[in-house]
Design a protein around this motif. Structure first.
Motif, PDB file in Angstrom:
ATOM      1  N   UNK A 126       0.843  -1.206   0.000  1.00 49.47           N
ATOM      2  CA  UNK A 126       0.000   0.000   0.000  1.00 49.47           C
ATOM      3  C   UNK A 126       0.874   1.250   0.000  1.00 49.47           C
ATOM      4  N   UNK A 127       1.634   1.453  -1.096  1.00 52.64           N
ATOM      5  CA  UNK A 127       2.613   2.557  -1.093  1.00 52.64           C
ATOM      6  C   UNK A 127       1.971   3.939  -0.956  1.00 52.64           C
ATOM      7  N   UNK A 128       0.690   4.053  -1.301  1.00 46.04           N
ATOM      8  CA  UNK A 128       0.047   5.367  -1.262  1.00 46.04           C
ATOM      9  C   UNK A 128      -0.427   5.732   0.152  1.00 46.04           C
ATOM     10  N   UNK A 129      -0.410   4.757   1.058  1.00 41.77           N
ATOM     11  CA  UNK A 129      -0.883   5.023   2.422  1.00 41.77           C
ATOM     12  C   UNK A 129       0.296   5.417   3.320  1.00 41.77           C
ATOM     13  N   UNK A 130       0.079   6.426   4.123  1.00 39.40           N
ATOM     14  CA  UNK A 130       1.082   6.860   5.091  1.00 39.40           C
ATOM     15  C   UNK A 130       0.922   6.017   6.359  1.00 39.40           C
ATOM     16  N   UNK A 131       1.899   5.180   6.640  1.00 44.64           N
ATOM     17  CA  UNK A 131       1.865   4.330   7.833  1.00 44.64           C
ATOM     18  C   UNK A 131       2.805   4.907   8.890  1.00 44.64           C
ATOM     19  N   UNK A 132       2.323   4.949  10.113  1.00 49.23           N
ATOM     20  CA  UNK A 132       3.189   5.306  11.235  1.00 49.23           C
ATOM     21  C   UNK A 132       3.112   4.150  12.224  1.00 49.23           C
ATOM     22  N   UNK A 133       4.245   3.561  12.503  1.00 44.32           N
ATOM     23  CA  UNK A 133       4.282   2.457  13.457  1.00 44.32           C
ATOM     24  C   UNK A 133       5.115   2.895  14.645  1.00 44.32           C
ATOM     25  N   UNK A 134       4.454   3.006  15.770  1.00 44.75           N
ATOM     26  CA  UNK A 134       5.106   3.497  16.960  1.00 44.75           C
ATOM     27  C   UNK A 134       5.202   2.375  17.981  1.00 44.75           C
ATOM     28  N   UNK A 135       6.420   2.026  18.357  1.00 44.95           N
ATOM     29  CA  UNK A 135       6.627   0.903  19.270  1.00 44.95           C
ATOM     30  C   UNK A 135       7.289   1.404  20.544  1.00 44.95           C
ATOM     31  N   UNK A 136       6.558   1.281  21.652  1.00 48.67           N
ATOM     32  CA  UNK A 136       7.087   1.737  22.931  1.00 48.67           C
ATOM     33  C   UNK A 136       7.299   0.546  23.845  1.00 48.67           C
ATOM     34  N   UNK A 137       8.522   0.367  24.257  1.00 51.55           N
ATOM     35  CA  UNK A 137       8.834  -0.722  25.177  1.00 51.55           C
ATOM     36  C   UNK A 137       9.429  -0.093  26.425  1.00 51.55           C
ATOM     37  N   UNK A 138       8.674  -0.153  27.510  1.00 47.64           N
ATOM     38  CA  UNK A 138       9.070   0.546  28.753  1.00 47.64           C
ATOM     39  C   UNK A 138       9.387   2.003  28.417  1.00 47.64           C
ATOM     40  N   UNK A 139      10.632   2.427  28.686  1.00 50.98           N
ATOM     41  CA  UNK A 139      10.975   3.834  28.453  1.00 50.98           C
ATOM     42  C   UNK A 139      11.433   4.092  27.015  1.00 50.98           C
ATOM     43  N   UNK A 140      11.724   3.017  26.289  1.00 48.99           N
ATOM     44  CA  UNK A 140      12.262   3.189  24.931  1.00 48.99           C
ATOM     45  C   UNK A 140      11.141   3.250  23.907  1.00 48.99           C
ATOM     46  N   UNK A 141      11.398   3.960  22.826  1.00 48.01           N
ATOM     47  CA  UNK A 141      10.405   3.915  21.761  1.00 48.01           C
ATOM     48  C   UNK A 141      11.080   4.064  20.409  1.00 48.01           C
ATOM     49  N   UNK A 142      10.408   3.524  19.416  1.00 52.79           N
ATOM     50  CA  UNK A 142      10.903   3.628  18.042  1.00 52.79           C
ATOM     51  C   UNK A 142       9.735   3.950  17.140  1.00 52.79           C
ATOM     52  N   UNK A 143       9.945   4.836  16.184  1.00 57.95           N
ATOM     53  CA  UNK A 143       8.870   5.208  15.270  1.00 57.95           C
ATOM     54  C   UNK A 143       9.303   4.931  13.830  1.00 57.95           C
ATOM     55  N   UNK A 144       8.496   4.149  13.159  1.00 56.75           N
ATOM     56  CA  UNK A 144       8.740   3.796  11.755  1.00 56.75           C
ATOM     57  C   UNK A 144       7.686   4.543  10.951  1.00 56.75           C
ATOM     58  N   UNK A 145       8.136   5.515  10.169  1.00 57.46           N
ATOM     59  CA  UNK A 145       7.194   6.401   9.483  1.00 57.46           C
ATOM     60  C   UNK A 145       7.472   6.336   7.985  1.00 57.46           C
ATOM     61  N   UNK A 146       6.466   5.940   7.201  1.00 56.28           N
ATOM     62  CA  UNK A 146       6.727   5.740   5.765  1.00 56.28           C
ATOM     63  C   UNK A 146       7.046   7.044   5.031  1.00 56.28           C
ATOM     64  N   UNK A 147       6.612   8.180   5.577  1.00 59.43           N
ATOM     65  CA  UNK A 147       6.953   9.448   4.919  1.00 59.43           C
ATOM     66  C   UNK A 147       8.462   9.694   5.008  1.00 59.43           C
ATOM     67  N   UNK A 148       9.028   9.407   6.189  1.00 56.12           N
ATOM     68  CA  UNK A 148      10.480   9.552   6.373  1.00 56.12           C
ATOM     69  C   UNK A 148      11.237   8.583   5.475  1.00 56.12           C
ATOM     70  N   UNK A 149      10.687   7.376   5.367  1.00 52.92           N
ATOM     71  CA  UNK A 149      11.357   6.355   4.559  1.00 52.92           C
ATOM     72  C   UNK A 149      11.316   6.723   3.082  1.00 52.92           C
ATOM     73  N   UNK A 150      10.150   7.212   2.647  1.00 52.02           N
ATOM     74  CA  UNK A 150      10.024   7.641   1.242  1.00 52.02           C
ATOM     75  C   UNK A 150      11.009   8.765   0.938  1.00 52.02           C
ATOM     76  N   UNK A 151      11.145   9.678   1.898  1.00 53.08           N
ATOM     77  CA  UNK A 151      12.070  10.799   1.722  1.00 53.08           C
ATOM     78  C   UNK A 151      13.511  10.268   1.609  1.00 53.08           C
TER      79      UNK A 151
END
Lengths: 180, 145
Positions: A126-151
């Motif tokens: 689904x390349x046309x959809x903007x996906x944001x995947x936010x993963x929070x584990x205790x105090x840590x977090x990671x964000x996978x954002x397709x707009x950033x990746x496309x850029x």
């Protein structure tokens, strides 16, 4: 459904059917609270109150190819049987949020499954959809954002097959890092 | 059985991709590889594969099949588009995939696992030979249903 990643794949398909172009998947894990929270939010067409009251009914579906609709009822069941909670909020024209809470210490807790594979496959198809995947584990977090990746990818498309294993590796290594 | 890899350049080192900057660094390498391939820009000339990814398909392992298809078609240098679709009503035969070879009618295959997917690529997609497991249907396309 054998694991949580399968539920994510399934619920996101609902968002895609609802013509969403922004889909956010949030996972929050707090060991000391015995909490595993999975929220899926979209900006799709939303549902009115009548439809909203029916979606947790396994014999309700919008499709015509079969008579049952099990995606939401199965997620609700799997969350509630760990002692967790399940809720859907929706506003027509605004979007829908599917909120589930699991108690990970419960013996019926599902394993997480192949999160990176699921998320990256969704982005791939689904390349046309903007996906944001936010993963929070205790105090840590990671964000996978397709707009950033496309850029970052520039003229290379996000659905280019060669990019697929790369994104999987990117997400996998960052999830491992977040869980440390 | 497997064909000779036409792409002779060394594979991209996956273990080094940990950040967006790593993606940016590897970009030119990807572009070089892509330019070596004669990929059509016309999607209607590509093999189109749609994996049924509704509750029934997911529960039966559609994701594994789709992951395999994306990776293997790329490795075997077959220009294809692999996407997801909804339930076609053949829940009993999941995972199901619809394969459209340019100029031919779409075919739906049922009970697809990675072994069957391999056969579909090698026999049907490469040589046009039919493989067991075709679901006979009288429809134009999934969207039309």
């Amino acid at each position: 459904m054998k694991d949580l990643s399968m539920h994510i794949m399934d619920i996101v398909q609902n968002s895609i059917s609802a013509a969403a172009n922004l889909i956010e998947i949030r996972i929050r894990i707090r060991k000391e609270l015995d909490l595993y929270q999975l929220d899926i939010l979209d900006n799709g067409k939303g549902m009115d109150e009548e439809m909203l009251s029916k979606v947790t009914d396994p014999f309700y579906t919008t499709r015509k190819t079969r008579k049952v609709g099990l995606g939401i009822p199965l997620l609700k069941m799997n969350a509630e049987r760990t002692g967790g909670k399940f809720r859907i909020d929706s506003t027509p024209g605004i979007g829908t949020s599917v909120l589930s809470e699991f108690r990970p210490e419960h013996p019926d807790m599902l394993p997480e499954g192949d999160l990176e594979g699921t998320i990256v496959l969704l982005c791939h198809s689904n390349p046309e959809i903007h996906f944001i995947f936010n993963y929070q584990f205790e105090e840590n977090s990671y964000c996978f954002d397709t707009e950033e990746i496309k850029e970052a990818l520039g003229e290379i498309g996000i659905s280019e097959p060669m990019v697929y294993p790369m994104l999987k590796e990117l997400l996998k290594s960052n999830l491992e890092e977040t869980r440390k | 059985m497997k064909p000779e890899e036409t792409d002779k350049t060394k594979p991209i080192e996956m273990a080094t991709i940990k950040s967006l900057d790593d993606l940016r660094k590897i970009k030119s390498e990807v572009q070089t590889k892509l330019s070596l391939r004669e990929r059509s820009n016309h999607p209607e000339q590509l093999v189109q594969i749609r994996v049924a990814m509704a509750t029934c398909g997911i529960a039966s392992g559609a994701k594994t099949v789709m992951d395999y298809m994306v990776n293997e078609l790329d490795k075997r240098n077959i220009a294809a588009v692999v996407t997801q679709t909804g339930c076609m009503g053949y829940c009993y035969a999941e995972p199901t995939i619809e394969v459209t070879i340019p100029g031919k009618d779409p075919l739906v295959f049922g009970y697809v696992d990675t072994k069957k997917a391999d056969q579909i690529i090698e026999k049907y997609i490469k040589n046009g030979e039919l493989v067991e497991g075709i679901i006979p249907v009288n429809y134009e396309s999934i969207e039309g249903k």
